[in-house]
Motif scaffolding. Structure first.
Motif, PDB file in Angstrom:
ATOM      1  N   ARG A  20       0.934  -1.382   0.077  1.00 44.88           N
ATOM      2  CA  ARG A  20      -0.094   0.008   0.148  1.00 44.88           C
ATOM      3  C   ARG A  20       0.843   1.209  -0.072  1.00 44.88           C
ATOM      4  NH1 ARG A  20      -4.330  -1.775   4.454  1.00 44.88           N
ATOM      5  NH2 ARG A  20      -5.158  -3.615   3.417  1.00 44.88           N
ATOM      6  N   GLY A  21       1.954   1.217   0.630  1.00 45.10           N
ATOM      7  CA  GLY A  21       2.993   2.448   0.567  1.00 45.10           C
ATOM      8  C   GLY A  21       2.698   3.342   1.698  1.00 45.10           C
ATOM      9  N   TYR A  22       2.161   2.517   2.513  1.00 41.26           N
ATOM     10  CA  TYR A  22       1.696   3.443   4.019  1.00 41.26           C
ATOM     11  C   TYR A  22       2.325   2.792   4.991  1.00 41.26           C
ATOM     12  CZ  TYR A  22      -2.011   5.978   1.767  1.00 41.26           C
ATOM     13  OH  TYR A  22      -2.839   6.845   1.016  1.00 41.26           O
ATOM     14  N   TYR A  23       2.442   3.669   6.217  1.00 36.57           N
ATOM     15  CA  TYR A  23       2.604   3.062   7.619  1.00 36.57           C
ATOM     16  C   TYR A  23       1.624   2.837   8.279  1.00 36.57           C
ATOM     17  CZ  TYR A  23       7.762   3.336   7.117  1.00 36.57           C
ATOM     18  OH  TYR A  23       9.015   3.117   6.825  1.00 36.57           O
ATOM     19  N   THR A  24       1.292   1.756   9.059  1.00 36.14           N
ATOM     20  CA  THR A  24       0.173   1.691  10.035  1.00 36.14           C
ATOM     21  C   THR A  24       0.697   2.030  11.516  1.00 36.14           C
ATOM     22  OG1 THR A  24      -0.391  -0.188   8.577  1.00 36.14           O
ATOM     23  CG2 THR A  24      -1.433  -0.055  10.830  1.00 36.14           C
ATOM     24  N   VAL A  25       0.125   2.950  12.084  1.00 29.66           N
ATOM     25  CA  VAL A  25       0.446   3.308  13.399  1.00 29.66           C
ATOM     26  C   VAL A  25      -0.910   3.204  14.153  1.00 29.66           C
ATOM     27  CG1 VAL A  25       2.317   4.570  12.759  1.00 29.66           C
ATOM     28  CG2 VAL A  25       0.316   5.706  12.936  1.00 29.66           C
ATOM     29  N   THR A  26      -0.910   2.966  15.512  1.00 29.62           N
ATOM     30  CA  THR A  26      -2.149   3.205  16.452  1.00 29.62           C
ATOM     31  C   THR A  26      -2.218   4.464  17.207  1.00 29.62           C
ATOM     32  OG1 THR A  26      -2.229   0.761  16.573  1.00 29.62           O
ATOM     33  CG2 THR A  26      -3.294   1.738  18.218  1.00 29.62           C
ATOM     34  N   PRO A  35       0.661   8.061   4.926  1.00 29.40           N
ATOM     35  CA  PRO A  35       1.605   7.796   3.827  1.00 29.40           C
ATOM     36  C   PRO A  35       3.063   7.920   4.126  1.00 29.40           C
ATOM     37  CG  PRO A  35      -0.288   9.296   3.442  1.00 29.40           C
ATOM     38  CD  PRO A  35      -0.254   9.076   4.939  1.00 29.40           C
ATOM     39  N   THR A  36       3.710   6.927   3.232  1.00 29.05           N
ATOM     40  CA  THR A  36       5.220   6.863   3.672  1.00 29.05           C
ATOM     41  C   THR A  36       5.700   8.261   3.712  1.00 29.05           C
ATOM     42  OG1 THR A  36       5.132   4.939   2.693  1.00 29.05           O
ATOM     43  CG2 THR A  36       7.233   5.581   2.908  1.00 29.05           C
ATOM     44  N   ARG A  37       5.506   9.144   2.672  1.00 31.24           N
ATOM     45  CA  ARG A  37       6.416  10.288   2.446  1.00 31.24           C
ATOM     46  C   ARG A  37       6.033  11.276   3.497  1.00 31.24           C
ATOM     47  NH1 ARG A  37       2.990  10.658  -1.900  1.00 31.24           N
ATOM     48  NH2 ARG A  37       1.955  12.319  -0.871  1.00 31.24           N
ATOM     49  N   LEU A  38       4.879  11.518   4.133  1.00 27.22           N
ATOM     50  CA  LEU A  38       4.327  12.081   5.301  1.00 27.22           C
ATOM     51  C   LEU A  38       5.109  11.491   6.737  1.00 27.22           C
ATOM     52  CD1 LEU A  38       0.770  13.188   4.462  1.00 27.22           C
ATOM     53  CD2 LEU A  38       2.739  14.478   4.337  1.00 27.22           C
ATOM     54  N   PHE A  39       5.048  10.082   6.654  1.00 31.72           N
ATOM     55  CA  PHE A  39       5.814   9.547   7.858  1.00 31.72           C
ATOM     56  C   PHE A  39       7.261  10.026   7.942  1.00 31.72           C
ATOM     57  CE2 PHE A  39       7.441   5.843  10.440  1.00 31.72           C
ATOM     58  CZ  PHE A  39       6.632   5.875  11.067  1.00 31.72           C
ATOM     59  N   TYR A  40       8.062   9.857   6.756  1.00 34.10           N
ATOM     60  CA  TYR A  40       9.461  10.096   6.666  1.00 34.10           C
ATOM     61  C   TYR A  40       9.572  11.795   7.120  1.00 34.10           C
ATOM     62  CZ  TYR A  40      10.578   5.481   4.872  1.00 34.10           C
ATOM     63  OH  TYR A  40      10.479   4.239   4.672  1.00 34.10           O
ATOM     64  N   ALA A  41       8.606  12.616   6.788  1.00 30.50           N
ATOM     65  CA  ALA A  41       8.542  13.916   6.942  1.00 30.50           C
ATOM     66  C   ALA A  41       8.596  14.201   8.546  1.00 30.50           C
ATOM     67  CB  ALA A  41       7.675  14.838   6.242  1.00 30.50           C
ATOM     68  N   THR A  58       8.143  12.362  20.124  1.00 30.22           N
ATOM     69  CA  THR A  58       7.681  13.297  21.313  1.00 30.22           C
ATOM     70  C   THR A  58       6.150  13.744  20.906  1.00 30.22           C
ATOM     71  OG1 THR A  58       8.219  15.102  19.426  1.00 30.22           O
ATOM     72  CG2 THR A  58      10.173  14.499  21.015  1.00 30.22           C
ATOM     73  N   ALA A  59       5.694  14.521  21.978  1.00 31.70           N
ATOM     74  CA  ALA A  59       4.358  15.099  21.831  1.00 31.70           C
ATOM     75  C   ALA A  59       4.348  15.676  20.699  1.00 31.70           C
ATOM     76  CB  ALA A  59       3.810  15.836  23.048  1.00 31.70           C
ATOM     77  N   ARG A  60       5.013  16.751  19.951  1.00 31.39           N
ATOM     78  CA  ARG A  60       4.716  17.186  18.807  1.00 31.39           C
ATOM     79  C   ARG A  60       4.752  16.326  17.597  1.00 31.39           C
ATOM     80  NH1 ARG A  60       7.933  22.851  18.530  1.00 31.39           N
ATOM     81  NH2 ARG A  60       6.097  23.151  17.084  1.00 31.39           N
ATOM     82  N   GLN A  61       5.421  15.496  17.587  1.00 30.09           N
ATOM     83  CA  GLN A  61       5.478  14.382  16.471  1.00 30.09           C
ATOM     84  C   GLN A  61       4.068  13.656  16.561  1.00 30.09           C
ATOM     85  OE1 GLN A  61       9.203  12.448  17.485  1.00 30.09           O
ATOM     86  NE2 GLN A  61      10.183  13.348  15.562  1.00 30.09           N
ATOM     87  N   LEU A  62       3.691  13.236  17.845  1.00 29.82           N
ATOM     88  CA  LEU A  62       2.488  12.392  18.039  1.00 29.82           C
ATOM     89  C   LEU A  62       1.336  13.382  17.466  1.00 29.82           C
ATOM     90  CD1 LEU A  62       1.680   9.763  18.931  1.00 29.82           C
ATOM     91  CD2 LEU A  62       1.390  10.742  21.225  1.00 29.82           C
ATOM     92  N   ILE A  67      -2.778  14.743  13.383  1.00 29.35           N
ATOM     93  CA  ILE A  67      -3.307  15.704  12.390  1.00 29.35           C
ATOM     94  C   ILE A  67      -3.444  15.145  10.787  1.00 29.35           C
ATOM     95  CG2 ILE A  67      -2.795  17.897  11.242  1.00 29.35           C
ATOM     96  CD1 ILE A  67      -1.884  18.821  13.904  1.00 29.35           C
ATOM     97  N   ILE A  68      -2.282  14.471  10.597  1.00 18.81           N
ATOM     98  CA  ILE A  68      -2.431  13.925   9.354  1.00 18.81           C
ATOM     99  C   ILE A  68      -3.329  12.683   9.322  1.00 18.81           C
ATOM    100  CG2 ILE A  68      -0.894  12.090   7.747  1.00 18.81           C
ATOM    101  CD1 ILE A  68       1.500  13.598   8.997  1.00 18.81           C
ATOM    102  N   ALA A  69      -3.484  11.891  10.258  1.00 20.01           N
ATOM    103  CA  ALA A  69      -4.584  11.022  10.446  1.00 20.01           C
ATOM    104  C   ALA A  69      -6.050  11.651  10.169  1.00 20.01           C
ATOM    105  CB  ALA A  69      -4.448  10.042  11.638  1.00 20.01           C
ATOM    106  N   GLN A  70      -6.080  12.624  10.980  1.00 18.45           N
ATOM    107  CA  GLN A  70      -7.517  13.361  10.675  1.00 18.45           C
ATOM    108  C   GLN A  70      -7.969  13.860   9.445  1.00 18.45           C
ATOM    109  OE1 GLN A  70      -7.511  16.385  13.872  1.00 18.45           O
ATOM    110  NE2 GLN A  70      -7.926  15.134  15.689  1.00 18.45           N
ATOM    111  N   ILE A  71      -6.838  14.281   8.899  1.00 18.44           N
ATOM    112  CA  ILE A  71      -7.036  14.812   7.525  1.00 18.44           C
ATOM    113  C   ILE A  71      -7.295  13.787   6.563  1.00 18.44           C
ATOM    114  CG2 ILE A  71      -5.722  16.111   5.461  1.00 18.44           C
ATOM    115  CD1 ILE A  71      -4.158  17.790   7.502  1.00 18.44           C
TER     116      ILE A  71
END
Length: 161
Positions: A20-26, A35-41, A58-62, A67-71
């Motif tokens: 899929r080209g995605y990372y799965t996180v909980t 998406p992979t590009r955003l995960f690496y960003a 960190t809390a900022r990365q989380l 925010i990415i997941a909400q979008i």
């Protein structure tokens, strides 16, 4: 003297889905596809050869991942499509269909090219790619969403003795 500040971190498990080209996180007990590009960003120092593991965030990365997941979850669904060409016995192209994967649903369907192009508005020269579609477009394509499946009432046929 150099001041050192201690930043609290959290442990986040991740897994790369190769197809899929995605990372799965909980995040907050919700499985999210980033998406992979955003995960690496967000995680610039992550070894890109790692396909699964845990990372200290960190809390900022989380917050950025949230925010990415909400979008991505705002009534938009990511699909990946591939054109499949059929040939007759003489090697001439006779039909084209699209194989579509709904990434968040984990479903795949095959649909005629005319229907796919009409519903999504994709260019007729498109052969492979990803796009965002709305919930109504997803229903028109033929995918079964959980919200729609919960509203369907199945009646059993009456059996006569």
């Amino acid at each position: 003297m150099i001041g050192i500040s201690i930043v609290p971190t959290y442990t986040l498990a991740f897994e790369r889905t190769h197809r899929r080209g995605y990372y799965t996180v909980t995040i907050n007990d919700t499985k999210c596809y980033i998406p992979t590009r955003l995960f690496y960003a967000v995680f610039t120092r992550l070894n890109r050869k790692e396909s699964a593991g845990t990372i200290e965030v960190t809390a900022r990365q989380l917050e950025a991942l949230g925010i990415i997941a909400q979008i991505l979850d705002q009534n938009r669904y990511q699909i990946r499509y591939t054109a499949q060409h059929s040939y007759d016995t003489y090697g001439r192209p006779c039909a084209t269909s699209y194989v579509i994967d709904a990434l968040s649903l984990g479903q795949s369907i095959a649909i005629t090219s005319a229907a796919f192009l009409r519903i999504t508005g994709a260019d007729k020269r498109a052969t492979i790619g990803c796009m965002d579609v709305s919930a109504t477009q997803l229903d028109e394509l033929g995918f079964v969403r959980k919200e729609v499946a919960d509203n369907v009432r199945i009646e059993r046929p009456i059996q006569y003795a």
